[in-house]
Design a protein around this motif. Structure first.
Motif, PDB file in Angstrom:
ATOM      1  N   MET A   1       0.879  -1.251  -0.131  1.00 47.29           N
ATOM      2  CA  MET A   1       0.080  -0.138  -0.011  1.00 47.29           C
ATOM      3  C   MET A   1       0.950   1.234  -0.110  1.00 47.29           C
ATOM      4  SD  MET A   1      -2.957   1.021   2.846  1.00 47.29           S
ATOM      5  CE  MET A   1      -1.894   0.910   3.928  1.00 47.29           C
ATOM      6  N   SER A   2       0.542   2.044  -0.991  1.00 49.51           N
ATOM      7  CA  SER A   2       1.511   3.309  -0.938  1.00 49.51           C
ATOM      8  C   SER A   2       0.552   4.225  -1.083  1.00 49.51           C
ATOM      9  CB  SER A   2       2.524   3.361  -2.081  1.00 49.51           C
ATOM     10  OG  SER A   2       1.673   3.301  -3.241  1.00 49.51           O
ATOM     11  N   ALA A   3       1.121   5.733  -0.738  1.00 49.03           N
ATOM     12  CA  ALA A   3       0.125   6.657  -0.965  1.00 49.03           C
ATOM     13  C   ALA A   3       1.282   7.912  -1.924  1.00 49.03           C
ATOM     14  CB  ALA A   3       0.570   7.850   0.488  1.00 49.03           C
ATOM     15  N   GLN A   4       0.361   7.942  -2.880  1.00 48.47           N
ATOM     16  CA  GLN A   4       1.071   8.928  -4.133  1.00 48.47           C
ATOM     17  C   GLN A   4       0.617  10.370  -3.841  1.00 48.47           C
ATOM     18  OE1 GLN A   4       2.942   7.494  -6.365  1.00 48.47           O
ATOM     19  NE2 GLN A   4       2.585   5.508  -5.216  1.00 48.47           N
ATOM     20  N   ASN A   5       1.242  10.977  -2.999  1.00 44.30           N
ATOM     21  CA  ASN A   5       1.070  12.295  -2.451  1.00 44.30           C
ATOM     22  C   ASN A   5       1.132  13.398  -3.799  1.00 44.30           C
ATOM     23  OD1 ASN A   5       0.963  10.882  -0.155  1.00 44.30           O
ATOM     24  ND2 ASN A   5       2.178  12.499   0.975  1.00 44.30           N
ATOM     25  N   SER A   6       2.054  13.148  -4.539  1.00 45.75           N
ATOM     26  CA  SER A   6       2.313  14.179  -5.466  1.00 45.75           C
ATOM     27  C   SER A   6       1.362  14.230  -6.899  1.00 45.75           C
ATOM     28  CB  SER A   6       3.735  13.808  -6.201  1.00 45.75           C
ATOM     29  OG  SER A   6       3.609  12.518  -6.758  1.00 45.75           O
ATOM     30  N   THR A   7       0.474  13.179  -7.032  1.00 45.95           N
ATOM     31  CA  THR A   7      -0.444  13.402  -8.107  1.00 45.95           C
ATOM     32  C   THR A   7      -1.845  13.245  -7.535  1.00 45.95           C
ATOM     33  OG1 THR A   7      -0.379  10.907  -8.183  1.00 45.95           O
ATOM     34  CG2 THR A   7       1.251  12.252  -9.701  1.00 45.95           C
TER      35      THR A   7
ATOM     36  N   SER B   1      -7.217   9.902   0.534  1.00 47.43           N
ATOM     37  CA  SER B   1      -7.870   9.743   1.465  1.00 47.43           C
ATOM     38  C   SER B   1      -7.515   8.210   2.210  1.00 47.43           C
ATOM     39  CB  SER B   1      -9.420   9.564   1.263  1.00 47.43           C
ATOM     40  OG  SER B   1      -9.751  10.754   0.828  1.00 47.43           O
ATOM     41  N   PHE B   2      -7.605   8.275   3.521  1.00 42.10           N
ATOM     42  CA  PHE B   2      -7.287   6.792   4.155  1.00 42.10           C
ATOM     43  C   PHE B   2      -8.254   5.858   4.205  1.00 42.10           C
ATOM     44  CE2 PHE B   2      -5.687   4.479   7.963  1.00 42.10           C
ATOM     45  CZ  PHE B   2      -4.839   3.628   7.279  1.00 42.10           C
ATOM     46  N   VAL B   3      -8.729   4.853   3.711  1.00 37.17           N
ATOM     47  CA  VAL B   3      -9.761   4.323   3.619  1.00 37.17           C
ATOM     48  C   VAL B   3     -10.046   2.974   4.323  1.00 37.17           C
ATOM     49  CG1 VAL B   3     -11.684   3.605   1.898  1.00 37.17           C
ATOM     50  CG2 VAL B   3     -10.602   5.652   1.513  1.00 37.17           C
ATOM     51  N   LEU B   4     -11.020   2.665   4.983  1.00 41.78           N
ATOM     52  CA  LEU B   4     -11.286   1.520   5.687  1.00 41.78           C
ATOM     53  C   LEU B   4     -12.192   0.682   4.742  1.00 41.78           C
ATOM     54  CD1 LEU B   4     -11.016  -0.495   8.133  1.00 41.78           C
ATOM     55  CD2 LEU B   4     -12.989   0.432   9.017  1.00 41.78           C
ATOM     56  N   GLU B   5     -11.616  -0.609   4.201  1.00 42.11           N
ATOM     57  CA  GLU B   5     -12.448  -1.393   3.393  1.00 42.11           C
ATOM     58  C   GLU B   5     -13.192  -2.660   4.075  1.00 42.11           C
ATOM     59  OE1 GLU B   5     -11.022  -1.188  -1.058  1.00 42.11           O
ATOM     60  OE2 GLU B   5      -9.841  -2.136   0.188  1.00 42.11           O
ATOM     61  N   GLY B   6     -12.446  -3.137   4.996  1.00 45.28           N
ATOM     62  CA  GLY B   6     -12.868  -4.100   5.872  1.00 45.28           C
ATOM     63  C   GLY B   6     -11.801  -4.404   7.352  1.00 45.28           C
TER      64      GLY B   6
ATOM     65  N   PHE C   1       1.568  11.198   6.835  1.00 47.70           N
ATOM     66  CA  PHE C   1       0.115  10.373   6.211  1.00 47.70           C
ATOM     67  C   PHE C   1       0.164   9.055   5.724  1.00 47.70           C
ATOM     68  CE2 PHE C   1      -3.478  10.165   3.368  1.00 47.70           C
ATOM     69  CZ  PHE C   1      -4.405  10.862   4.240  1.00 47.70           C
ATOM     70  N   GLU C   2       1.333   8.745   5.033  1.00 47.99           N
ATOM     71  CA  GLU C   2       1.708   7.407   4.639  1.00 47.99           C
ATOM     72  C   GLU C   2       1.792   6.227   5.505  1.00 47.99           C
ATOM     73  OE1 GLU C   2       5.465   9.916   3.612  1.00 47.99           O
ATOM     74  OE2 GLU C   2       3.549  10.305   3.653  1.00 47.99           O
TER      75      GLU C   2
ATOM     76  N   LEU D   1      -0.660  11.562  16.285  1.00 46.90           N
ATOM     77  CA  LEU D   1      -1.310  12.591  15.339  1.00 46.90           C
ATOM     78  C   LEU D   1      -0.836  12.019  14.031  1.00 46.90           C
ATOM     79  CD1 LEU D   1      -1.018  16.211  16.805  1.00 46.90           C
ATOM     80  CD2 LEU D   1      -2.973  14.345  16.757  1.00 46.90           C
ATOM     81  N   ILE D   2      -1.622  12.142  13.034  1.00 46.38           N
ATOM     82  CA  ILE D   2      -1.284  11.816  11.456  1.00 46.38           C
ATOM     83  C   ILE D   2      -1.182  13.204  10.884  1.00 46.38           C
ATOM     84  CG2 ILE D   2      -1.938  10.809   9.477  1.00 46.38           C
ATOM     85  CD1 ILE D   2      -3.284   8.723  10.943  1.00 46.38           C
ATOM     86  N   ALA D   3      -0.090  13.557  10.469  1.00 49.59           N
ATOM     87  CA  ALA D   3       0.077  14.915   9.549  1.00 49.59           C
ATOM     88  C   ALA D   3      -0.776  14.732   8.260  1.00 49.59           C
ATOM     89  CB  ALA D   3       1.609  14.997   9.400  1.00 49.59           C
ATOM     90  N   GLY D   4      -1.253  15.620   8.053  1.00 43.62           N
ATOM     91  CA  GLY D   4      -2.005  15.569   6.620  1.00 43.62           C
ATOM     92  C   GLY D   4      -1.165  16.069   5.294  1.00 43.62           C
ATOM     93  N   ILE D   5      -1.972  16.345   4.304  1.00 44.76           N
ATOM     94  CA  ILE D   5      -1.198  16.850   3.105  1.00 44.76           C
ATOM     95  C   ILE D   5      -1.481  18.232   2.812  1.00 44.76           C
ATOM     96  CG2 ILE D   5      -0.698  16.279   0.735  1.00 44.76           C
ATOM     97  CD1 ILE D   5      -2.045  13.613   1.322  1.00 44.76           C
TER      98      ILE D   5
END
Length: 366
Positions: free
Chosen positions: A1-7, A12-17, A333-334, A352-356
């Motif tokens: 799982m990766s966070a593509q902050n630049s594009t 969003s951080f999503v709970l699927e299950g 965030f990632e 705390l989780i730092a936002g973007i």
């Protein structure tokens, strides 16, 4: 799982299950009401309810049936305002109150909007939370913070708002004795608010030594670690060790533990006040005889209501409460999932989780 902050436009951080999370680029939310504002979320605290949804997929009747963005303890910067907004402007730093009531039901009209029948609360199914780059809120649910409050501190206004509401339910007065069960973030903040209200004795009760030591340094005047004995026996020791005479004036339970509930009822003086702020099992045994014969005032407390967030900001701005000490970790965030794992393991007080940050030159750039 990766966070593509630049594009990503609205990562969003999503709970699927259960224990299944992912980063997802969602559309930037639109301002649909002229009184709403678009907020660039900067910091989000992790609450026990967030961890519970992540680990179990539900809390009581609230079940995650569709993918849901987590988070609700947030601060941010205003990046767009609706046409009817008058009290905020682009660039304002705000604490975000994450529950929006209908404003029309009887509880809302009675001034108890926290009991709204149609409350849309962030990260409570089916509503998405604030762990995203952008979030929309009504203007009056964003509280502008003064320069002497940091964005990190502003994210702690949510649990502080909970503590303010609990202490207001208890009607703490100067000189009173208050026993607080549970030295987690809300319990610690209850100690701090009770102290700000002038309580002379504030006894923090917990089974974890490190949390008790923190409580003593933070806001409690005394601490108590329960022994493995009957709740009534622990209550007697609390009274004796702290010279509470006939018993404590006020008990606040921020733990939800059945043993704490029993001990709290027994530690109160006749005519004292008991406030239940922590949520444990849906049903427990209860010392009803002691509650009746002492003619106790027993109250529940749920989230926060009118004036609670405003008072929380004021208490921090005036220096009466220091929330910086509670912030024991900040992650990128990632690394959000790692932060959830740490909180589940009981690490630290408030993570705390730092936002973007929004640094783009586009329509939302600051």
């Amino acid at each position: 799982m990766s966070a593509q902050n630049s594009t990503a436009q609205n990562l969003s951080f999503v709970l699927e299950g259960i224990r299944q999370v992912k980063f997802e680029d969602r559309p930037v939310p639109e301002i649909k009401d002229s009184h709403d504002v678009l907020v660039n979320v900067r910091f989000t605290g992790i609450c026990g309810s967030d961890v519970h949804y992540w680990e179990h997929g539900s809390i009581g009747q609230f079940v995650v049936k569709d993918p849901m963005v987590l988070g609700h303890e947030s601060s941010g910067v205003i990046c767009k305002v609706g046409s009817a907004v008058t009290g905020l402007k682009v660039g304002d730093r705000v604490a975000m109150e994450p529950g929006v009531p209908c404003r029309r039901c009887e509880p809302c009209k009675a001034g108890k909007y926290n009991l709204c029948e149609k409350m849309a609360f962030a990260a409570t199914p089916p509503y998405d939370g604030t762990l995203a780059k952008y979030y929309v809120l009504p203007e009056d649910f964003c509280y502008k913070i003064p320069e002497n409050i940091t964005m990190q501190e502003a994210a702690v206004m949510e649990p502080l708002g909970v503590a303010v509401h609990i202490v207001r339910q208890a009607v703490v007065n100067p000189g009173q004795s208050v026993v607080v069960f549970g030295a987690g973030p809300v319990g610690l903040l209850c100690c701090a608010v009770a102290r700000a209200y002038g309580a002379s004795k504030i006894i923090a009760v917990d089974i974890q030594k490190d949390r008790l030591e923190f409580a003593k340094k933070y806001a409690a005047t005394a601490i108590f670690e329960p022994a493995k004995e009957a709740p009534s026996a622990n209550a007697v020791r609390i009274i004796e060790e702290n010279n509470l005479g006939p018993g404590a004036d006020i008990v606040i339970d921020a733990s939800g533990a059945e043993a704490s509930v029993h001990t709290g009822i027994h530690v109160l003086r006749a005519g004292g006040t008991y406030v239940q702020g922590g949520m444990g099992r849906s049903e427990i045994t209860f010392p009803i005889m002691a509650a009746c014969t002492k003619e106790l005032n027993i109250k529940g407390s749920f989230r926060y209501g009118s004036g609670d967030y405003k008072l929380a900001v004021s208490l921090v701005a005036s220096g009466k409460i220091d929330v910086k000490e509670l912030i024991t970790g900040i992650v990128n965030f990632e690394d959000a999932e790692r932060a959830f794992e740490g909180v589940k393991a009981g690490k630290g007080i408030k993570t705390l989780i730092a936002g973007i940050p929004d640094t783009s030159p586009g329509p939302f750039g600051l």
